[in-house]
Design a protein around this motif. Structure first.
Motif, short mmCIF file in Angstrom:
data_model
loop_
_atom_site.label_atom_id
_atom_site.label_comp_id
_atom_site.label_asym_id
_atom_site.label_seq_id
_atom_site.Cartn_x
_atom_site.Cartn_y
_atom_site.Cartn_z
N THR A 174 35.15 -21.51 33.60
CA THR A 174 35.82 -20.30 34.07
C THR A 174 37.04 -20.70 34.87
N GLN A 177 42.96 -19.56 33.94
CA GLN A 177 43.67 -18.39 33.43
C GLN A 177 43.83 -17.42 34.61
N GLU A 181 45.01 -19.65 37.52
CA GLU A 181 45.62 -20.53 36.53
C GLU A 181 45.53 -22.01 36.89
N SER A 217 36.83 -10.79 38.30
CA SER A 217 37.51 -11.94 37.72
C SER A 217 36.84 -12.41 36.44
N ASP A 218 37.43 -13.46 35.84
CA ASP A 218 36.95 -13.88 34.52
C ASP A 218 35.53 -14.39 34.54
N ASN A 219 35.08 -14.97 35.67
CA ASN A 219 33.70 -15.44 35.70
C ASN A 219 32.69 -14.30 35.80
N GLU A 221 32.97 -11.68 33.72
CA GLU A 221 33.01 -11.00 32.44
C GLU A 221 31.63 -10.92 31.79
N GLN A 232 34.35 -2.54 37.33
CA GLN A 232 35.45 -3.49 37.54
C GLN A 232 36.13 -3.17 38.86
N LEU A 236 42.20 -6.58 36.47
CA LEU A 236 42.37 -7.70 35.54
C LEU A 236 42.15 -7.21 34.11
N LEU A 238 41.46 -8.58 31.34
CA LEU A 238 40.36 -9.21 30.63
C LEU A 238 39.06 -8.42 30.77
N LEU A 239 38.86 -7.76 31.91
CA LEU A 239 37.59 -7.08 32.18
C LEU A 239 37.55 -5.64 31.70
#
Length: 269
Positions: A174, A177, A181, A217-219, A221, A232, A236, A238-239
């Motif tokens: 994770t 990004q 980043e 955050s991405d972790n 998801e 959410q 972000l 992505l979510l």
């Protein structure tokens, strides 16, 4: 009740929260007062609470104020239920060697066991305050067994993540990004937040369909994907496809919890 919020169509029994950016500010060490008070009301109403975080330790002030039934750290790889260790995922020797075989010149690398952190700092780089607070040890002293998480800090961590995904797709990565980043976390196979939420629900004898997960955050998801209802926090992109509801920031979580509790109490009356 706050009109913009969307609430689950069921009475939840377990609420699971990421920490940074969700319950507290990024890098924060305490809950906003309104959030602490809302969580106390939720807990008093009989709902179970879980922290599921990428950190290896939740801040003491957060844990004491929240009094969670479950604490899952290291992106879900280490799960405590009622203060007792319930499950812990560890790297095999081969996977650990592969994960640490990076090509990131001047990277900061931190490896975590259940009790200690071990740090590899570039020449001339001072340790960060959180490392000093944790009484870190040099990487040379790190054991070859019992490692539960590795963190890489470098502008080009995405390349290392991509190489590992090709060679060791079972490992969990994770970060690398937006919004992280320059930061990559690697955990062993099966060490992710969806697994932690599943273990928490099973340990508390609660169906996943009656859980609500909060993340930013991405972790988060995979956790939002398996929860009965996904909230959410933040925006972000992505979510967005996993979210059933959205809260603008961690500062509005208290208002959301109050609305959710109102619905729960109305359903019981």
């Amino acid at each position: 009740m706050s009109a913009p919020f969307v609430f689950p169509p069921f009475v939840p029994r377990l609420l699971a929260f990421d920490l940074d950016g969700t319950l507290i500010a990024d890098g924060g060490v305490s809950l906003p007062e309104a959030t602490a008070e809302a969580l106390a009301r939720v807990r008093a109403a009989g709902l179970k609470l879980a922290i599921i975080t990428g950190r290896d330790q939740p801040p003491r002030a957060v844990r004491e104020a929240m009094q969670p039934d479950v604490v899952a750290t290291n992106n879900g790889g280490r799960v405590e239920v009622g203060g007792t260790l319930h499950a812990e995922a560890r790297f095999s020797a081969a996977d650990l060697q592969a994960a640490l075989a990076h090509e990131l010149a001047d990277a900061r690398v931190v490896v975590f066991t259940g009790d200690h952190i071990y740090v590899d700092l570039p020449a001339g780089r001072d340790p960060e305050p959180w490392m000093l607070a944790r009484s870190y040890k040099p990487m040379q002293e790190a054991p070859s067994e019992g490692i539960v998480k590795i963190g890489f800090y470098h502008p080009h961590v995405a390349g290392h993540a991509e190489r590992l995904r090709r060679s060791h797709p079972h490992l969990v990565m994770t970060g690398a990004q937006a919004p992280y980043e320059q930061f990559l976390t690697v955990t062993p196979a099966g060490a992710h937040k969806a697994a932690a939420l599943t273990l928490a629900a099973e340990a508390l004898n609660i169906p996943l369909a009656h859980t609500v997960a909060f993340g930013d955050s991405d972790n988060d998801e995979v956790m939002l994907e398996v929860a009965g209802f996904a909230v959410q926090v933040g925006q972000l992109p992505l979510l967005a496809r996993h979210a059933n509801a959205q809260v603008p920031s961690h500062r509005e979580v208290a208002a959301y919890l109050d609305g959710l509790l109102e619905l729960c109490l109305s359903a019981e009356s």
